[in-house]
Design a protein around this motif. Sequence first.
Motif, PDB file in Angstrom:
ATOM      1  N   VAL A 191      -9.427  -5.118 -15.091  1.00 10.56           N
ATOM      2  CA  VAL A 191      -8.385  -5.334 -14.087  1.00 10.56           C
ATOM      3  C   VAL A 191      -8.954  -5.042 -12.699  1.00 10.56           C
ATOM      4  N   GLN A 192      -8.693  -5.945 -11.772  1.00  9.41           N
ATOM      5  CA  GLN A 192      -9.007  -5.724 -10.365  1.00  9.41           C
ATOM      6  C   GLN A 192      -7.702  -5.688  -9.578  1.00  9.41           C
ATOM      7  N   PHE A 193      -7.588  -4.727  -8.676  1.00  6.43           N
ATOM      8  CA  PHE A 193      -6.337  -4.585  -7.936  1.00  6.43           C
ATOM      9  C   PHE A 193      -6.612  -3.890  -6.606  1.00  6.43           C
ATOM     10  N   ARG A 194      -5.613  -3.869  -5.761  1.00  7.66           N
ATOM     11  CA  ARG A 194      -5.693  -3.168  -4.481  1.00  7.66           C
ATOM     12  C   ARG A 194      -4.516  -2.193  -4.402  1.00  7.66           C
ATOM     13  N   LEU A 195      -4.548  -1.341  -3.389  1.00  7.57           N
ATOM     14  CA  LEU A 195      -3.482  -0.365  -3.218  1.00  7.57           C
ATOM     15  C   LEU A 195      -2.298  -0.983  -2.474  1.00  7.57           C
ATOM     16  N   PRO A 196      -1.081  -0.564  -2.780  1.00  7.21           N
ATOM     17  CA  PRO A 196       0.097  -1.070  -2.050  1.00  7.21           C
ATOM     18  C   PRO A 196       0.015  -0.709  -0.575  1.00  7.21           C
ATOM     19  N   ASP A 228      16.413  -0.255  -8.517  1.00  4.69           N
ATOM     20  CA  ASP A 228      15.872  -0.257  -9.868  1.00  4.69           C
ATOM     21  C   ASP A 228      14.376   0.080  -9.786  1.00  4.69           C
ATOM     22  N   ILE A 229      14.028   1.306 -10.163  1.00  9.23           N
ATOM     23  CA  ILE A 229      12.647   1.778 -10.021  1.00  9.23           C
ATOM     24  C   ILE A 229      11.683   0.918 -10.826  1.00  9.23           C
ATOM     25  N   GLU A 230      12.062   0.553 -12.029  1.00 10.48           N
ATOM     26  CA  GLU A 230      11.167  -0.229 -12.869  1.00 10.48           C
ATOM     27  C   GLU A 230      10.926  -1.611 -12.275  1.00 10.48           C
ATOM     28  N   ALA A 231      11.971  -2.242 -11.757  1.00 12.63           N
ATOM     29  CA  ALA A 231      11.820  -3.566 -11.145  1.00 12.63           C
ATOM     30  C   ALA A 231      10.929  -3.494  -9.911  1.00 12.63           C
ATOM     31  N   MET A 232      11.089  -2.434  -9.125  1.00  9.26           N
ATOM     32  CA  MET A 232      10.250  -2.278  -7.932  1.00  9.26           C
ATOM     33  C   MET A 232       8.793  -2.068  -8.321  1.00  9.26           C
ATOM     34  N   ARG A 233       8.565  -1.296  -9.374  1.00 10.42           N
ATOM     35  CA  ARG A 233       7.193  -1.034  -9.812  1.00 10.42           C
ATOM     36  C   ARG A 233       6.514  -2.330 -10.258  1.00 10.42           C
ATOM     37  N   LEU A 256       5.649  -4.519  -7.216  1.00 14.40           N
ATOM     38  CA  LEU A 256       4.451  -4.066  -6.512  1.00 14.40           C
ATOM     39  C   LEU A 256       3.186  -4.374  -7.308  1.00 14.40           C
ATOM     40  N   LEU A 257       3.249  -4.175  -8.619  1.00 15.26           N
ATOM     41  CA  LEU A 257       2.080  -4.466  -9.445  1.00 15.26           C
ATOM     42  C   LEU A 257       1.678  -5.932  -9.348  1.00 15.26           C
ATOM     43  N   GLU A 258       2.666  -6.814  -9.395  1.00 17.40           N
ATOM     44  CA  GLU A 258       2.359  -8.242  -9.337  1.00 17.40           C
ATOM     45  C   GLU A 258       1.733  -8.626  -8.002  1.00 17.40           C
ATOM     46  N   ASN A 262       0.863   1.216 -16.810  1.00 13.16           N
ATOM     47  CA  ASN A 262       0.850   2.653 -16.484  1.00 13.16           C
ATOM     48  C   ASN A 262      -0.538   3.116 -16.068  1.00 13.16           C
ATOM     49  N   ALA A 263      -1.566   2.565 -16.706  1.00 11.56           N
ATOM     50  CA  ALA A 263      -2.935   2.950 -16.370  1.00 11.56           C
ATOM     51  C   ALA A 263      -3.291   2.498 -14.960  1.00 11.56           C
ATOM     52  N   VAL A 264      -2.850   1.303 -14.573  1.00 11.85           N
ATOM     53  CA  VAL A 264      -3.119   0.814 -13.228  1.00 11.85           C
ATOM     54  C   VAL A 264      -2.388   1.666 -12.198  1.00 11.85           C
ATOM     55  N   VAL A 265      -1.118   1.980 -12.475  1.00 13.23           N
ATOM     56  CA  VAL A 265      -0.336   2.803 -11.551  1.00 13.23           C
ATOM     57  C   VAL A 265      -0.986   4.178 -11.396  1.00 13.23           C
TER      58      VAL A 265
END
Length: 250
Positions: A108-113, A132-137, A140-142, A166-169
């Motif tokens: 996985v490659q990603f950047r910080l919010p 909705d915390i889960e929807a917001m998470r 942001l991940l997408e 969860n690992a990415v977060v």
Amino acid sequence: MRTLSPQELLQVWEQGLNQPPVQRALLLLAAACPETSTQLLGKLSVGQRDTYLLTLREWLFGSQIVSLATCPQCGERLELTFNIADVRVSTDAETVEVLSLNVADYQVQFRLPNSWDLMAMQTASCYPENQDIEAMRIFLLERCLLKVESQSLEVSTSDLSPDLQNAVVAKMVEADPQANVQLVLCCPACNHQWQATFDIVSFLWSEINAWAYRTLREVHTLASTYGWREADILAMNPQRRQFYLEMVGV
């Protein structure tokens, strides 16, 4: 980066009165960092942004912070006193624009919010009033996931398992610790212990708001008494201004 004069701080306050917190943070940074475009400031990670705001707060109002908290168990009001250094996260690691994570067969490659992500989340359908915390998470991940592969084949971000999400977060939190400052609190009335998030954006703006109203009242008093211009009153150092206020009985 530089501090702001009273005139500049009042101008930023006026511009941010009807804006949400993310825009207020960018207004403050744009005024304090005129050499950097707002576009680039918005690309700072949330932790990088908050580091700048902590420094600006220290320059404007000093290093000591006095705040209030309410015990979630008994409702007791607590007065908190600490220093900027207590909530400033020091790290020797340089911020990397693209981070990577290997979990099982996934790369996985990603950047910080950043602030632009938070701003986009405000207007997205996943940001209802109940937050909705889960929807917001997931939102942001997408936005922050750049590439996901498994066995050299690209995988859709929507197909990530909860464990991989969860690992990415967790990696994001580890790479940008200033973005999530938790205060460990203990209620003196009932001994309940809990953690509370310290949000420098909301805290600093509440201080600026109180300062602005107080300053404008002082300007009104001195202008009404002496006929001085607002610019001249704001240009006075606080000690001299207070001297004149005491002379007129304020």
